[in-house]
Design a protein around this motif. Structure first.
Motif, short mmCIF file in Angstrom:
data_model
loop_
_atom_site.label_atom_id
_atom_site.label_comp_id
_atom_site.label_asym_id
_atom_site.label_seq_id
_atom_site.Cartn_x
_atom_site.Cartn_y
_atom_site.Cartn_z
N VAL A 79 0.84 -1.20 0.00
CA VAL A 79 0.00 0.00 0.00
C VAL A 79 0.87 1.25 0.00
CG1 VAL A 79 -1.92 -1.10 1.22
CG2 VAL A 79 -0.12 0.01 2.53
N ASP A 80 0.27 2.34 -0.40
CA ASP A 80 0.95 3.63 -0.29
C ASP A 80 0.91 4.12 1.15
OD1 ASP A 80 1.98 4.29 -2.82
OD2 ASP A 80 -0.06 4.64 -3.56
N PRO A 81 1.85 4.92 1.60
CA PRO A 81 3.00 5.41 0.84
C PRO A 81 4.05 4.33 0.60
CG PRO A 81 3.15 6.12 3.12
CD PRO A 81 1.83 5.44 2.98
N GLY A 82 4.71 4.44 -0.56
CA GLY A 82 5.80 3.53 -0.86
C GLY A 82 5.37 2.18 -1.38
N ARG A 83 4.21 2.10 -2.01
CA ARG A 83 3.73 0.84 -2.56
C ARG A 83 4.78 0.25 -3.52
NH1 ARG A 83 -0.08 -2.59 -5.09
NH2 ARG A 83 0.11 -2.05 -7.28
N LEU A 84 5.05 -1.04 -3.37
CA LEU A 84 5.99 -1.83 -4.16
C LEU A 84 7.46 -1.61 -3.75
CD1 LEU A 84 4.47 -1.65 -7.78
CD2 LEU A 84 4.06 -3.34 -5.96
N LEU A 85 7.70 -0.64 -2.89
CA LEU A 85 9.06 -0.41 -2.42
C LEU A 85 9.28 -1.18 -1.11
CD1 LEU A 85 9.32 3.41 -3.19
CD2 LEU A 85 9.88 1.46 -4.64
N TRP A 86 10.54 -1.24 -0.68
CA TRP A 86 10.92 -2.13 0.42
C TRP A 86 11.36 -1.33 1.65
CZ3 TRP A 86 11.01 -7.60 -0.17
CH2 TRP A 86 10.67 -8.05 -1.45
N ALA A 87 10.98 -1.82 2.81
CA ALA A 87 11.33 -1.14 4.06
C ALA A 87 11.50 -2.16 5.18
CB ALA A 87 10.25 -0.13 4.43
N CYS A 88 12.17 -1.71 6.24
CA CYS A 88 12.24 -2.53 7.46
C CYS A 88 10.82 -2.71 7.99
CB CYS A 88 13.07 -1.83 8.52
SG CYS A 88 14.80 -1.62 8.10
N PRO A 89 10.51 -3.89 8.57
CA PRO A 89 9.18 -4.06 9.15
C PRO A 89 8.96 -3.07 10.29
CG PRO A 89 10.63 -5.92 9.70
CD PRO A 89 11.35 -5.08 8.69
N GLY A 90 7.77 -2.47 10.30
CA GLY A 90 7.47 -1.48 11.33
C GLY A 90 6.10 -0.88 11.12
N GLY A 91 5.67 -0.07 12.07
CA GLY A 91 4.38 0.57 11.94
C GLY A 91 4.06 1.38 13.18
N PHE A 92 2.85 1.89 13.22
CA PHE A 92 2.48 2.81 14.29
C PHE A 92 2.34 2.11 15.64
CE2 PHE A 92 0.80 5.23 10.59
CZ PHE A 92 1.65 6.32 10.74
N VAL A 93 2.80 2.80 16.67
CA VAL A 93 2.65 2.34 18.05
C VAL A 93 1.21 2.63 18.49
CG1 VAL A 93 3.49 2.60 20.42
CG2 VAL A 93 5.08 2.87 18.49
N GLU A 94 0.56 1.64 19.08
CA GLU A 94 -0.81 1.83 19.59
C GLU A 94 -0.76 2.58 20.92
OE1 GLU A 94 -3.43 0.89 17.97
OE2 GLU A 94 -3.02 -0.96 16.85
N LEU A 95 -1.84 3.26 21.23
CA LEU A 95 -1.93 3.94 22.53
C LEU A 95 -1.79 2.90 23.65
CD1 LEU A 95 -2.51 6.65 23.98
CD2 LEU A 95 -4.92 6.00 23.99
N GLY A 96 -0.89 3.17 24.59
CA GLY A 96 -0.69 2.26 25.71
C GLY A 96 0.22 1.08 25.41
N GLU A 97 0.82 1.05 24.24
CA GLU A 97 1.70 -0.06 23.85
C GLU A 97 3.16 0.35 23.98
OE1 GLU A 97 1.76 -3.18 20.15
OE2 GLU A 97 1.68 -1.08 19.63
N ASP A 98 3.95 -0.51 24.60
CA ASP A 98 5.39 -0.30 24.66
C ASP A 98 5.93 -0.29 23.22
OD1 ASP A 98 8.22 -0.88 24.68
OD2 ASP A 98 8.01 -1.61 26.74
N PRO A 99 6.70 0.73 22.84
CA PRO A 99 7.19 0.79 21.45
C PRO A 99 8.02 -0.42 21.05
CG PRO A 99 8.04 2.63 22.77
CD PRO A 99 7.02 1.94 23.60
N GLN A 100 8.74 -1.01 22.00
CA GLN A 100 9.50 -2.23 21.66
C GLN A 100 8.55 -3.36 21.30
OE1 GLN A 100 13.11 -3.39 23.47
NE2 GLN A 100 13.09 -1.68 24.92
N GLU A 101 7.44 -3.47 22.04
CA GLU A 101 6.45 -4.50 21.72
C GLU A 101 5.80 -4.18 20.37
OE1 GLU A 101 5.57 -7.41 22.36
OE2 GLU A 101 3.74 -7.38 21.18
N ALA A 102 5.60 -2.89 20.09
CA ALA A 102 5.03 -2.50 18.80
C ALA A 102 5.94 -2.97 17.66
CB ALA A 102 4.83 -1.00 18.75
N ALA A 103 7.25 -2.80 17.83
CA ALA A 103 8.20 -3.25 16.80
C ALA A 103 8.10 -4.76 16.62
CB ALA A 103 9.63 -2.85 17.19
#
Ligand SMILES: [Zn+2]
Length: 155
Positions: A51-75
């Motif tokens: 999906v966009d942004p960056g559809r068809l391009l490659w990135a490290c796995p990742g995404g938005f941190v949920e409210l109340g979620e430890d960012p390490q757990e989000a990763a």
């Protein structure tokens, strides 16, 4: 809060939406994202975005941190959702700020500890790449981390 209209007012140093009736101030916050930079046998784990942004391009796995979620757990959760792999987060590598997007990205060094590779969520393909056969990358966080890896500065 009280269902009255908001209006922009200059408060606490910048324009913010303020309730015209009760004075409640809306403080707009940045979005926070977390990614995992994962190397195994001198190859990097990347996902091809569906999906966009960056559809068809490659990135490290990742995404938005949920409210109340430890960012390490989000990763770790994003790695699980996007690649099917279970990983540990070892340490914080860097923090990126997207001037254009307003998104703050926390980049963790990850290590795969299990799972079975299978793309999911907003990733259509997942694979390991060596230094000489990298695909087209997207996002400043991924391109910066990969550049450091190619220079021998990571992990
Ligand atoms: Zn109000």
């Amino acid at each position: 809060m009280c269902a009255q209209p908001l209006a922009l007012q200059f408060v606490h140093g910048r324009e913010r939406p303020v309730c015209s009736a009760c004075g409640h101030i809306i403080f707009l916050d940045p979005k926070v994202s977390a990614l995992a930079f994962i190397i195994r046998d001198d190859r990097i784990l990347l996902g091809q975005r569906a999906v966009d942004p960056g559809r068809l391009l490659w990135a490290c796995p990742g995404g938005f941190v949920e409210l109340g979620e430890d960012p390490q757990e989000a990763a770790r959760r994003e790695v699980r959702e996007e690649t099917g792999l279970e990983c540990m987060t070892m340490r914080l590598l860097d923090v990126f700020y997207g001037v254009d997007t307003g998104v703050i990205v926390l980049a963790y060094l990850g290590r795969v500890v299990g799972g079975r590779m299978q793309p999911g969520d907003d990733v259509m393909t997942v694979d390991w790449f060596d230094r000489d056969h990298l695909p087209e990358l997207v996002f400043t966080s991924t391109t910066t981390l990969v550049s450091r890896w190619l220079r021998g500065e990571l992990p």
